[in-house]
Enzyme design. Structure first.
Site, PDB file in Angstrom:
ATOM      1  N   ARG A 123      64.017  52.146  81.129  1.00  0.00           N
ATOM      2  CA  ARG A 123      65.221  52.057  80.300  1.00  0.00           C
ATOM      3  C   ARG A 123      64.844  52.196  78.830  1.00  0.00           C
ATOM      4  NH1 ARG A 123      64.581  47.489  77.602  1.00  0.00           N
ATOM      5  NH2 ARG A 123      63.648  45.661  78.598  1.00  0.00           N
ATOM      6  N   GLY A 124      65.849  52.316  77.987  1.00  0.00           N
ATOM      7  CA  GLY A 124      65.597  52.286  76.562  1.00  0.00           C
ATOM      8  C   GLY A 124      65.359  50.860  76.093  1.00  0.00           C
ATOM      9  N   GLY A 125      64.886  50.741  74.865  1.00  0.00           N
ATOM     10  CA  GLY A 125      64.771  49.426  74.253  1.00  0.00           C
ATOM     11  C   GLY A 125      63.406  48.790  74.388  1.00  0.00           C
ATOM     12  N   THR A 162      62.807  42.293  77.084  1.00  0.00           N
ATOM     13  CA  THR A 162      63.800  41.258  77.298  1.00  0.00           C
ATOM     14  C   THR A 162      63.399  40.430  78.508  1.00  0.00           C
ATOM     15  OG1 THR A 162      66.172  40.779  77.327  1.00  0.00           O
ATOM     16  CG2 THR A 162      65.397  42.518  78.817  1.00  0.00           C
ATOM     17  N   TYR A 163      64.162  39.380  78.749  1.00  0.00           N
ATOM     18  CA  TYR A 163      63.906  38.472  79.868  1.00  0.00           C
ATOM     19  C   TYR A 163      65.116  38.460  80.791  1.00  0.00           C
ATOM     20  CZ  TYR A 163      63.621  34.057  82.439  1.00  0.00           C
ATOM     21  OH  TYR A 163      63.605  33.109  83.437  1.00  0.00           O
ATOM     22  N   HIS A 164      64.851  38.472  82.091  1.00  0.00           N
ATOM     23  CA  HIS A 164      65.885  38.253  83.098  1.00  0.00           C
ATOM     24  C   HIS A 164      65.505  37.032  83.919  1.00  0.00           C
ATOM     25  CE1 HIS A 164      67.598  42.094  82.125  1.00  0.00           C
ATOM     26  NE2 HIS A 164      66.569  42.778  82.580  1.00  0.00           N
ATOM     27  N   ALA A 217      72.276  41.448  76.143  1.00  0.00           N
ATOM     28  CA  ALA A 217      71.398  42.568  75.793  1.00  0.00           C
ATOM     29  C   ALA A 217      71.798  43.798  76.589  1.00  0.00           C
ATOM     30  CB  ALA A 217      69.945  42.205  76.076  1.00  0.00           C
ATOM     31  N   LEU A 218      71.535  44.972  76.004  1.00  0.00           N
ATOM     32  CA  LEU A 218      71.782  46.245  76.676  1.00  0.00           C
ATOM     33  C   LEU A 218      70.488  47.040  76.748  1.00  0.00           C
ATOM     34  CD1 LEU A 218      74.780  45.543  75.920  1.00  0.00           C
ATOM     35  CD2 LEU A 218      75.127  47.985  75.633  1.00  0.00           C
ATOM     36  N   CYS A 278      63.978  41.857  72.245  1.00  0.00           N
ATOM     37  CA  CYS A 278      64.404  43.191  71.805  1.00  0.00           C
ATOM     38  C   CYS A 278      63.589  43.688  70.616  1.00  0.00           C
ATOM     39  CB  CYS A 278      65.897  43.207  71.476  1.00  0.00           C
ATOM     40  SG  CYS A 278      66.918  42.603  72.852  1.00  0.00           S
TER      41      CYS A 278
END
Length: 231
Positions: free
Chosen positions: A84-86, A89-91, A151-152, A182
């Site tokens: 993905r872009g970016g 991040t954390y899930h 977040a995206l 991010c």
């Protein structure tokens, strides 16, 4: 980061398009990611769009632009490099992850408007609980009083989207201290629960889905079980 300008998006002036909705429950990250790739690679002009809701096991994901130095101290949480872009991040549990698997050509929109519509759906969802949220210029996502609540990270292949959004509902935010979220050192992260909204995922999912459906002009078709590809 300065507050971004409001996106000007017109309401769809056409009949709603069908979209199948799957709630995958709690799943490890990688099998869902690989299934998204397979779905996107296999779809054709007549493939019905899908929305996948999921709650992931704890994981840090580093996007294509991600710099390893933004992963400060992952500890026992795995780190995955993804397409993905970016940045990073954390899930984890207590976070709604929504993967819109849409053919943008059907909607006559580009990537920028797609991102605007996703952000607006989250902003409108927060407004249901009287929480005022905004965009940030150059930093996709949704923020409340400077703290990031959603977040995206997206990917578009042959006009079709995968990956999506991560919306913090009622989760342990400690892992965000192990990264520069991010790619921003010191970026504050918050959750719907901490903002005075509900902590339960089931209270938020239908509201979020409704606003996504409004933004894209979708007729949602809830499905039982898991998607037919890759599971």
């Amino acid at each position: 980061m300065e507050a971004g300008p409001a996106c000007e998006v017109a309401s769809p002036a056409r009949a709603p398009l069908p979209a199948r909705v799957f709630d995958l429950g709690r799943q490890p990250y990688e099998p869902v990611w690989r299934a998204m790739q397979r779905f996107t690679d296999a779809r054709g002009e007549d493939t019905v769009d899908e929305l996948w809701l999921v709650e992931h096991e704890p994981v840090f994901t580093l996007g294509q632009a991600g710099k390893p130095e933004h992963v400060l101290a992952p500890g026992d949480i795995p780190v995955l490099n993804v397409d993905r872009g970016g940045q990073v991040t954390y899930h984890g549990p207590g976070q709604i992850v929504l993967y819109p698997l849409l053919d943008l050509r059907r909607f006559g929109i580009g990537v920028r408007e797609y991102v605007c519509r996703i952000e607006q759906a989250i902003i409108d969802t927060l407004d249901e609980w009287n929480i005022g949220a905004e965009r940030r210029e150059g930093a996709p996502g949704v923020y409340v009083a400077g703290a990031k609540v959603a977040a995206l990270g997206i990917r578009v292949r042959r006009g079709c989207t995968f990956h999506g959004l991560a919306f913090n509902i009622g989760m342990d935010l400690e892992p965000f201290h192990r990264i520069n979220p991010c790619g921003y050192q010191g970026l504050q992260v918050t959750s719907l629960q901490d903002l005075g909204g509900p902590s339960g995922m089931e209270a938020v999912k239908p509201v979020l889905l409704d606003h996504v459906a409004r933004q894209f002009g979708l007729a949602l078709q809830p499905q039982a079980g898991l998607p037919g590809i890759g599971f």
